[in-house]
Design an enzyme around this catalytic site. Sequence first.
Site, PDB file in Angstrom:
ATOM      1  N   GLU A   1     -19.245  70.392  -2.393  1.00 49.07           N
ATOM      2  CA  GLU A   1     -20.632  69.611  -2.037  1.00 49.07           C
ATOM      3  C   GLU A   1     -20.246  69.092  -0.634  1.00 49.07           C
ATOM      4  OE1 GLU A   1     -19.027  69.546  -4.863  1.00 49.07           O
ATOM      5  OE2 GLU A   1     -20.359  68.996  -6.635  1.00 49.07           O
TER       6      GLU A   1
ATOM      7  N   THR B   1     -20.331  75.545  -7.840  1.00 48.91           N
ATOM      8  CA  THR B   1     -19.061  74.648  -8.111  1.00 48.91           C
ATOM      9  C   THR B   1     -18.944  74.602  -9.719  1.00 48.91           C
ATOM     10  OG1 THR B   1     -18.156  72.367  -7.815  1.00 48.91           O
ATOM     11  CG2 THR B   1     -20.348  72.332  -7.721  1.00 48.91           C
TER      12      THR B   1
ATOM     13  N   LYS C   1      -5.876  54.610 -18.181  1.00 46.47           N
ATOM     14  CA  LYS C   1      -5.786  53.075 -18.148  1.00 46.47           C
ATOM     15  C   LYS C   1      -4.731  52.287 -19.264  1.00 46.47           C
ATOM     16  CE  LYS C   1     -10.753  53.489 -16.958  1.00 46.47           C
ATOM     17  NZ  LYS C   1     -11.561  54.539 -17.527  1.00 46.47           N
TER      18      LYS C   1
ATOM     19  N   TRP D   1      -4.886  50.596 -13.829  1.00 44.23           N
ATOM     20  CA  TRP D   1      -5.211  52.056 -13.646  1.00 44.23           C
ATOM     21  C   TRP D   1      -3.922  52.833 -13.028  1.00 44.23           C
ATOM     22  CZ3 TRP D   1     -10.570  53.289 -11.042  1.00 44.23           C
ATOM     23  CH2 TRP D   1     -11.575  52.776 -12.026  1.00 44.23           C
TER      24      TRP D   1
HETATM   25  P1  AMP Z   1     -13.755  71.682  -5.292  1.00 40.69           P
HETATM   26  O1  AMP Z   1     -15.431  71.225  -4.957  1.00 40.69           O
HETATM   27  O2  AMP Z   1     -13.635  72.990  -6.424  1.00 40.69           O
HETATM   28  O3  AMP Z   1     -13.282  72.173  -3.995  1.00 40.69           O
HETATM   29  O4  AMP Z   1     -13.044  70.795  -5.751  1.00 40.69           O
HETATM   30  C1  AMP Z   1     -13.197  69.391  -5.109  1.00 40.69           C
HETATM   31  C2  AMP Z   1     -12.377  68.395  -5.709  1.00 40.69           C
HETATM   32  O5  AMP Z   1     -10.877  68.865  -5.479  1.00 40.69           O
HETATM   33  C3  AMP Z   1     -12.206  67.107  -5.116  1.00 40.69           C
HETATM   34  O6  AMP Z   1     -13.427  66.410  -5.806  1.00 40.69           O
HETATM   35  C4  AMP Z   1     -10.824  66.452  -5.563  1.00 40.69           C
HETATM   36  O7  AMP Z   1     -11.078  65.985  -6.788  1.00 40.69           O
HETATM   37  C5  AMP Z   1      -9.947  67.763  -5.303  1.00 40.69           C
HETATM   38  N1  AMP Z   1      -9.097  67.720  -4.287  1.00 40.69           N
HETATM   39  C6  AMP Z   1      -9.533  68.450  -2.872  1.00 40.69           C
HETATM   40  N2  AMP Z   1      -8.833  67.978  -1.885  1.00 40.69           N
HETATM   41  C7  AMP Z   1      -7.745  67.112  -2.464  1.00 40.69           C
HETATM   42  C8  AMP Z   1      -6.610  66.845  -1.976  1.00 40.69           C
HETATM   43  N3  AMP Z   1      -6.120  67.015  -0.853  1.00 40.69           N
HETATM   44  N4  AMP Z   1      -6.065  65.837  -2.878  1.00 40.69           N
HETATM   45  C9  AMP Z   1      -6.304  65.708  -3.961  1.00 40.69           C
HETATM   46  N5  AMP Z   1      -7.536  66.097  -4.470  1.00 40.69           N
HETATM   47  C10 AMP Z   1      -7.873  66.975  -3.874  1.00 40.69           C
END
Ligand code: AMP
Length: 547
Positions: A331, A185, A445, A450
């Site tokens: 993760e 990641t 902020k 927030w």
């Molecule tokens: P990744 O590990 O690259 O798949 O990224 C994960 C991150 O993508 C999460 O911690 C969120 O910040 C973002 N994410 C995944 N799904 C969503 C969603 N439906 N809405 C908003 N953010 C999302």
Amino acid sequence: MQALMMNSQLMISSILRHADRNFPDTEIVSVTADNPRHRHTYKDFANRSRQLANALVKLGAKFGDRIGTLAWNDYRHLELYYAVSGSGMVCHTINPKLFPEQVNYIINHAEDRFIFVDLLVVPLLEALQAHLPKVEGYIVLTDEAHMPDTSLKNVMCYETLLGEESSEFEWPEFDENTASAMCYTSGTTGNPKGVVYSHRSTLLHAWGGSMPDVVAASYKETTLPIVPMFHVNAWGAPYASLMAGSKMVMPGPKMADGEALQHLIESEQVTFSSGVPTIWLGLLDYLQKTGKNIPSLKRVSVGGAACPRTVIERFKHAHDVEVIQGWGMTETSPLGSIFCRKSGMEDLSEEEIIDIQCMQGRGVFGLEMRIVDENNNELPWDGVAFGALKVRGPWVSSGYYGMSQEPGSQGCPVDEKGWFDTGDVATINPQGYMQITDRTKDVIKSGGEWVSSIEIENAAVSHPAIAEAAAIGRYHPKWTERPLLIAVKKAGEQVTTEEVKSFLKDKLHKWSMPDDVVFMDELPHTATGKLNKLSLRKTLEGYEFPN
Ligand code: AMP
């Protein structure tokens, strides 16, 4: 007292055996660099996976070895998923769209022994191979007729490798906690970190994800996973589809091509698909421009980034497709939460249902969620309180590969109570629907309040002249920070700052209204397609709000 039940280990190979016996005729249709429409069945697929397992043995690959893949979604990549993991090796999927120095770092860090590479990605490895001392051979995912003239050392042709092997292979049984796959990641800072999945976590995740109120995997479905197999195992589709017996349609390198996707959906009668919001925006724009349709498609799951309301509305109104928004991370395998209609919602208006679809859904059994304040105290599920989102469960990472697992260190993302900190900020309402308001580091902020940057961005992209938007906090003498909106106009469209602000007025709370709107030709993205706000903040470092 001990139970008297078989202690069968949860093995990925058992999914393949099940698909082979129960759905031998189900089709897998793929677009590849060497064939615009390849078709074979689960039976053929199972035979070829066993041939590949024999080929891996002949190459000298051993239990626990990492086998890298740089490939798109197609049948050969799927064969690698099963043959590599099924033999007790680790299928390490690598994103070919990462920066070359990241790909270089990842391959060396994982110590991949062999790399299976798509025809289109060969040039990337040719440029990197001098820096990959541990890689013993490269296998190009094609047949002899399409083998490129390449400078790759110890290069082999996938089909030749397979062709020489028997389709008899006895899948070994071993501890279900053995590593089955790896995916790095990459955040906006620091080196990518390796997430390591197990046979057990993969099976439980696929089972949990297949439930009727999750993605309802079924042999009646034809599924098109557009989300890449190098990004969190295509959200588990390669496992759930074979468990259920769904026909699979694999788009290969055509993942972001609206015309190709429409054609695949129509000609293969796709009923369910999954992908990130930008893919869907591209497809919806293509359909609008051409007047073409996708009548077989009934549901799409959307995740990876917040799904703009306009995607949900356009799918519903123009194509009668239901959007199922889900949230997850590399993760978390990735499934964490997903939209579903709960009983008691029958009387809600269409608008109210869309409000819920805009949230990130409710928790899936197998993954527990909580939100906490700065002192790690749990916050109420009242839809108002927002705090750091933490999760735990059998398909959530407990550490990163090759890093210290000492509590409190970078390689250990789990707190002293056993919860994984997602880095997201969220609210959860009394019905259990979670809503991501920001990444922890992106929260704005303003005067102690927030402000959610995601809420501002979603409202902005519903403007017909705006293609993409980002909201970041900028210094303000009175409020410490106020939101600044950065917008990209659609090609040929004109719109002013004042017009955008007046459009947003009835869509946002007063304190969430951006103080200014600036326009850019494009926004910076990370290699996985997410907005790169760190880079945006740097670009706008000296920015001052107008008086
Ligand atoms: P990744 O590990 O690259 O798949 O990224 C994960 C991150 O993508 C999460 O911690 C969120 O910040 C973002 N994410 C995944 N799904 C969503 C969603 N439906 N809405 C908003 N953010 C999302």
